[in-house]
Design a protein around this motif. Structure first.
Motif, PDB file in Angstrom:
ATOM      1  N   MET A  52       1.108  -1.237  -0.116  1.00 26.76           N
ATOM      2  CA  MET A  52      -0.379  -0.163   0.198  1.00 26.76           C
ATOM      3  C   MET A  52       1.082   1.359   0.200  1.00 26.76           C
ATOM      4  N   SER A  53       0.070   2.715  -0.644  1.00 28.48           N
ATOM      5  CA  SER A  53       1.165   3.660  -0.343  1.00 28.48           C
ATOM      6  C   SER A  53      -0.292   4.659  -0.402  1.00 28.48           C
ATOM      7  N   SER A  54       0.844   5.960   0.043  1.00 24.03           N
ATOM      8  CA  SER A  54      -0.201   7.311  -0.254  1.00 24.03           C
ATOM      9  C   SER A  54      -0.242   7.226  -2.333  1.00 24.03           C
ATOM     10  N   TYR A  55       1.099   6.761  -2.958  1.00 21.21           N
ATOM     11  CA  TYR A  55       0.494   7.259  -4.168  1.00 21.21           C
ATOM     12  C   TYR A  55      -0.868   6.276  -4.798  1.00 21.21           C
ATOM     13  N   THR A  56      -2.069   6.951  -5.814  1.00 24.19           N
ATOM     14  CA  THR A  56      -2.491   5.782  -6.220  1.00 24.19           C
ATOM     15  C   THR A  56      -2.073   5.313  -7.139  1.00 24.19           C
ATOM     16  N   GLY A  57      -1.119   6.263  -7.749  1.00 24.00           N
ATOM     17  CA  GLY A  57      -0.630   4.964  -9.042  1.00 24.00           C
ATOM     18  C   GLY A  57      -1.293   5.442 -10.080  1.00 24.00           C
ATOM     19  N   LYS A  58      -2.334   6.041 -10.445  1.00 24.94           N
ATOM     20  CA  LYS A  58      -2.933   6.694 -11.756  1.00 24.94           C
ATOM     21  C   LYS A  58      -2.273   8.173 -11.956  1.00 24.94           C
ATOM     22  N   LEU A  59      -3.267   7.953 -12.884  1.00 25.72           N
ATOM     23  CA  LEU A  59      -3.016   9.256 -14.244  1.00 25.72           C
ATOM     24  C   LEU A  59      -4.033   9.194 -14.580  1.00 25.72           C
ATOM     25  N   LEU A  60      -4.781  10.017 -14.906  1.00 25.55           N
ATOM     26  CA  LEU A  60      -5.781  10.601 -15.872  1.00 25.55           C
ATOM     27  C   LEU A  60      -5.531  11.471 -17.150  1.00 25.55           C
ATOM     28  N   ARG A  61      -5.328  10.544 -18.396  1.00 25.24           N
ATOM     29  CA  ARG A  61      -5.268  11.620 -19.318  1.00 25.24           C
ATOM     30  C   ARG A  61      -6.482  12.062 -19.834  1.00 25.24           C
ATOM     31  N   ILE A  62      -6.624  13.081 -20.534  1.00 20.57           N
ATOM     32  CA  ILE A  62      -7.931  13.625 -21.203  1.00 20.57           C
ATOM     33  C   ILE A  62      -7.623  14.505 -22.320  1.00 20.57           C
ATOM     34  N   ASN A  63      -8.473  13.235 -23.808  1.00 21.58           N
ATOM     35  CA  ASN A  63      -8.010  14.666 -24.654  1.00 21.58           C
ATOM     36  C   ASN A  63      -8.862  15.406 -25.258  1.00 21.58           C
ATOM     37  N   LEU A  64      -8.958  16.411 -25.279  1.00 23.15           N
ATOM     38  CA  LEU A  64     -10.177  17.379 -25.676  1.00 23.15           C
ATOM     39  C   LEU A  64     -10.431  17.295 -26.606  1.00 23.15           C
ATOM     40  N   SER A  65      -9.779  17.044 -28.140  1.00 20.11           N
ATOM     41  CA  SER A  65      -9.742  16.623 -28.977  1.00 20.11           C
ATOM     42  C   SER A  65     -10.916  16.018 -29.851  1.00 20.11           C
ATOM     43  N   ASN A  66     -10.535  14.744 -29.271  1.00 18.56           N
ATOM     44  CA  ASN A  66     -11.434  13.816 -29.274  1.00 18.56           C
ATOM     45  C   ASN A  66     -12.487  13.245 -28.146  1.00 18.56           C
ATOM     46  N   ARG A  67     -12.436  14.226 -26.926  1.00 12.05           N
ATOM     47  CA  ARG A  67     -13.298  13.901 -26.047  1.00 12.05           C
ATOM     48  C   ARG A  67     -13.209  12.594 -24.738  1.00 12.05           C
TER      49      ARG A  67
END
Lengths: 613, 118
Positions: free
Chosen positions: A1-16
Motif C-alpha cells: 500500500m502507498s499514498s500514491y494512487t499510482g494512476k494518472l488520468l489523461r484527457i484528450n479534449l480534441s476527441n473528447r
C-alpha cells in the motif's frame, strides 16, 4: 500500500476521450510527485517550439505523495505547462481542496491535451470521467462558475476553473479553486485556449498509506508542534500581511514600479488595519494553520467588497507598488482579480508599468481610454483591472504582459517593464536582497518568488547587500524549493512544522519507499527537477543571455529605501558564474553532459548536445 | 476567536502596554540578556545586551531606551512591535500573546524574524 494512487488520468479534449494509465514506480522515485513528476511528463511529451496557446501544449495537474493524508499543509497541487507569458516551462502551486479530492477519486494527476471544439468542462465521479458542454458557465466569473457547478453536481463538489480572463487568453490568467489559485505564469490562459472552463470532482474513496500507525504517530507530532508554534500563530492571525510594514522598513518593498523603497503612510496597510475588517479564517485541505484571511469592507466606496486576502504579494502589487494606501480598494481589487481570474502580481506589476509610463508622458489619456493613471488613484486602478480581465481597450495590451506591452509601445517603455523572461517581478526589491535578484534572474519560470528563497539573507546570517558569494546558496535554495514543490509542502516555512528529517520520515511511512528517508536523496531529486526544467528551456532556445534582470536593477541605485538606499546589483555576471558552477552548468547556463549523467538524465543528452557545444 | 484576542493585544500601543506591565510589579525587577536576530544586529551594531524589567515587554522597553536606533527597526511608527519579529523566552515562543510574561534572573529573551513565502 502507498499514498500514491499510482494512476494518472489523461484527457484528450480534441476527441473528447480519456484514459487511465499507471505511473511507473521509477518516475515516482526519481521525481517524487507534484512539480517534479509533472515536469518529467511535460518534458517527455512536448516537442520544442510548441505554441503555448495551441492544441499541442499540455496542461498537467499533479499531486504529491503526502497529499490527501492527515499530514498538515501538504495537500497542494502543482500546475505545469508551457507558459504563454515566457515561452519557458511554467509551474504554479495551488492550495484549496480540489487536489485532495482528486486523489480520493483515484488519481495522482491529470494530463489535459488537445483542444475542444467548443467550450466544455470535465466532471469526474464514481461513474467515470464525463466531458460536458460548458453552456451556462462559459463567460461566468470564477465565483459564479463554482456555484453553478455545485448546484449541478452537489454542494460537496470540488472545482478548479478559469474566469473570463482565461477564456480571453489574458497571458497571466489563473486557475482558481474556492479562493486559492495557481496564480503565476499564465496557466489559466492555457486552460482557456483548450476551451476547458472547469474540472469538477465528486469523490469519497479511501486513501491508504504504507504504514498507517507510524504515519499517524508522525502526523500527530506535526500537529502538536504546530499548535504552539509562534510562527503558525502569526500566520493564522494575519496571513502574510504581517510582512508589509517590516519589509518596507528594511527597504525590501518596491514602490512605484520599483522606482523607490519608501511608501508614505504604509501603516494604513499594516496587519493591524486588515485585522479590523477580518471576518474569519479559511484554509486548505488538512491544514490547521488556516492562514486565509476572509475580509469584508463594511463602509465607504467599496462597502460590501469581500475577499480571502489580499496577501502580502497583493498588498504590494495593487497597493504599495501603485502608491495606493486605500485598504478597502485592495480588498475590492483582490476580489475582482479572483473573479475575473487574473494574477494579482502580474496585474499590479503591469498597472505599475502603465502608471510609470503615464508619469513620464510616454502614454497619455488617449492611450488609456481616458483613465487617469496617476499614482495611488485607486478608482482608476479598479477600472483598469476590469479592462485587463476582460481584455478591453487599453486592458487588452496590458493583458499581454509587460514585456510584450513594452515592445508594442516602444519609446523607451522597455526600461519601465519589470519582468524576467516575461514574468513580472513580485514583491521583493532585488537590489535590497540580492540573493532574490539571482533567484529571479536564474529561475526557469521567470521572476517568481516561489522558486527558492534567500532565507539566510532574510534572517541576516548572510549579507543581503553583498555583490558576490551567493551562487551556491541560491542553487541550494532552488533545489530545496523544487523538492518542496514535489512533496508538495506549503511554502510557509516553519509554519508547516517540518524539518528535513521529519518530512523524510513521513514520506517513508506514507509511500514505503525507503529512499525518501534520506533528506539528501530528496535534495538530489530537487536538483534533478531544476536541471530538467532548464533542459526544457534550453530546448526552447533559452540560455545565459536570458538569465538577467531589468536594467534598472543593474544600473540605477535604489532610492529612498532605508538601509538599502543606494544599492544596485553590480556583479550579476559574477553571481551567474557562481550559480552555474554550483550546479555543474556550463558558462552558457546549460547543464553539462556530465551533470546530466550524474542526475540520471542521460536520456535527455541527445536533446541538448548541440546547445552545449 | 484567536484573532479577536490577538487583535486586542497587538493593537495596544506599545508604550501604553509597557506602562501597564510596569505597574504590575508583582516581583522584583531583574536583569536578563536579550539576543537580537542577525538582521537587527546589522542595523543596530549590537548582538546581545543586558536589560532590566519585570516582564518580557518591560525588558523590550528597556532595550529600546538603551538603543534608540533599534526602535526604528523593531517597532512601527505607532510604537508597536513589527509583525515580522517573534519573541522567545528561554526558547519558548511567547509573542504575540505573552508580552506580560514575568521574567526571572538568568532568563534569556531571543528575538527572531518571521519571514515566510506567499
Amino acid at each position: 500500500m502507498s499514498s500514491y494512487t499510482g494512476k494518472l488520468l489523461r484527457i484528450n479534449l480534441s476527441n473528447r476521450g480519456s484514459q487511465i494509465e499507471g505511473i511507473p514506480e521509477e518516475l515516482m522515485k526519481n521525481f517524487l510527485g507534484g512539480r517534479g513528476l509533472a515536469a518529467r511528463y511535460l518534458y517527455s511529451e512536448l516537442n520544442a517550439g510548441v505554441e503555448s496557446l495551441g492544441p499541442d501544449n499540455k496542461l498537467l495537474f499533479m499531486m504529491g505523495p503526502l497529499g490527501a493524508t492527515m499530514a498538515m499543509a501538504v495537500s497542494r497541487m502543482a500546475v505545469v505547462t508551457k507558459s504563454p507569458l515566457t515561452g519557458c516551462i511554467a509551474k504554479s502551486i495551488m492550495g484549496g481542496n480540489f487536489g485532495a479530492f482528486l486523489k480520493f477519486a483515484g488519481f495522482d494527476g491529470i494530463i489535459v491535451e488537445g483542444e475542444a471544439e467548443k467550450p466544455i468542462y470535465v466532471h469526474i465521479d464514481i461513474n467515470g470521467v464525463h466531458i460536458l458542454d460548458a453552456d451556462g458557465i462559459w463567460g461566468l466569473d470564477t465565483e459564479k462558475t463554482q456555484a453553478r457547478l455545485r448546484q449541478r453536481h452537489g454542494a460537496s463538489t470540488k472545482v478548479i476553473c478559469i474566469g473570463p480572463a482565461g477564456e480571453k487568453l489574458v497571458r497571466y490568467a489563473i486557475i482558481l479553486s474556492d479562493r486559492r489559485c495557481a496564480g503565476r505564469t499564465g496557466v489559466g490562459a492555457v486552460m482557456g485556449a483548450k476551451k476547458l472552463k472547469a474540472i469538477a470532482v465528486n469523490s469519497a474513496g479511501p486513501l491508504s498509506v504504507h504504514d498507517p500507525q507510524r504515519f499517524k504517530r508522525l502526523a500527530r507530532g506535526q500537529i502538536g508542534d504546530l499548535k504552539t508554534s509562534p510562527r503558525r500563530i502569526q500566520m493564522t492571525n494575519f496571513g502574510t500581511s504581517y510582512m508589509t510594514v517590516g519589509f518596507e522598513k528594511m527597504g525590501l518593498f518596491p514602490v512605484k514600479n520599483f522606482q523607490e523603497g519608501h511608501l508614505e503612510a504604509i501603516e494604513r496597510l499594516s496587519e493591524e488595519e486588515f485585522v479590523k475588517i477580518k471576518v474569519k479564517n479559511s484554509g486548505c485541505y488538512g491544514c490547521m494553520t488556516r492562514c486565509g484571511q476572509e475580509r469584508r469592507v463594511a463602509e465607504g466606496l467599496y462597502a460590501g467588497a469581500f475577499s480571502e486576502g489580499p496577501d502580502y504579494e497583493t498588498i504590494w502589487a495593487l497597493g504599495g507598488n501603485l502608491a495606493n494606501t486605500d485598504l478597502a480598494s485592495l480588498v475590492a481589487a483582490d476580489s475582482l482579480c479572483d473573479k475575473l481570474g487574473i494574477d494579482t502580481i502580474s496585474t499590479g506589476n503591469a498597472i505599475g508599468f502603465a502608471c510609470e509610463l503615464f508619469e513620464r508622458g510616454i502614454i497619455t489619456k488617449k492611450d488609456t481610454d481616458g483613465l487617469d493613471l496617476t499614482w495611488g488613484n485607486h478608482k482608476e486602478i479598479l477600472k483598469l483591472v476590469e479592462k485587463i480581465g476582460r481584455r478591453e481597450g487599453f486592458g487588452e495590451l496590458l493583458g499581454e504582459g509587460t514585456k510584450r506591452a513594452a515592445e508594442h509601445i516602444g519609446k523607451g517603455a522597455e526600461t519601465c517593464a519589470m519582468h524576467v523572461k516575461g514574468l513580472e517581478i513580485p514583491a521583493y526589491e532585488p537590489r535590497a536582497i540580492k540573493g532574490y535578484g539571482l533567484i529571479f534572474a536564474t529561475s526557469n519560470v521567470g521572476a517568481n518568488h516561489m522558486y527558492g528563497r534567500p532565507r539566510e539573507e532574510f534572517a541576516g546570517t548572510k549579507d543581503r547587500f553583498a555583490d558576490e558569494d551567493k551562487g551556491e546558496d541560491i542553487a541550494l535554495a532552488q533545489i530545496g524549493q523544487a523538492a518542496q514543490d514535489s512533496v508538495i509542502q506549503c511554502s510557509f516555512g516553519a509554519a508547516t512544522g517540518f524539518t528535513p528529517e521529519s518530512r523524510s520520515e513521513l514520506l517513508v511511512a506514507a509511500t514505503g519507499f525507503n529512499e525518501f528517508g534520506d533528506p539528501a536523496y530528496l535534495d538530489k531529486i530537487g536538483e534533478r527537477i531544476i536541471c530538467l526544467e532548464r533542459l526544457f528551456n534550453v530546448r526552447e532556445g533559452f540560455s545565459r543571455k536570458d538569465d538577467t534582470l531589468p536594467a534598472r536593477m543593474l544600473t540605477e541605485p535604489l532610492k529612498n529605501a532605508g538601509p538599502a538606499t543606494g544599492q544596485v546589483i553590480r556583479k550579476l555576471d559574477t553571481l551567474l558564474d557562481e550559480y552555474y558552477d554550483a550546479l555543474g552548468y556550463t558558462g552558457k547556463g546549460i547543464p553539462s553532459i556530465e551533470k546530466l549523467r550524474q542526475m540520471g538524465l542521460e536520456w535527455a543528452i541527445q536533446d541538448i548536445e548541440r546547445f552545449v557545444k | 476567536m484567536i484573532h479577536q484576542h490577538t487583535s486586542k493585544t497587538v493593537s495596544l500601543s506599545f508604550d501604553l502596554m509597557i506602562k501597564r506591565l510596569y505597574t504590575k510589579k508583582t516581583r522584583g525587577k531583574v536583569s536578563i540578556r536579550v539576543k537580537l536576530p542577525p538582521i537587527l544586529q546589522q542595523l543596530s551594531g549590537i548582538e546581545t545586551c543586558e536589560v532590566t524589567g519585570y516582564t518580557v515587554g518591560g525588558c523590550l522597553k528597556s532595550l529600546e531606551m538603551q538603543f534608540p536606533n533599534i526602535k526604528n527597526y523593531l517597532l512601527d511608527r505607532q510604537g508597536r512591535l513589527l509583525g515580522i519579529f517573534g519573541i522567545y523566552l528561554n526558547s519558548e515562543g511567547i509573542y504575540p500573546v505573552g508580552l506580560d510574561t514575568p521574567v526571572r534572573d538568568n532568563d534569556e529573551i531571543v528575538i527572531l524574524n518571521f519571514i515566510t513565502g506567499g
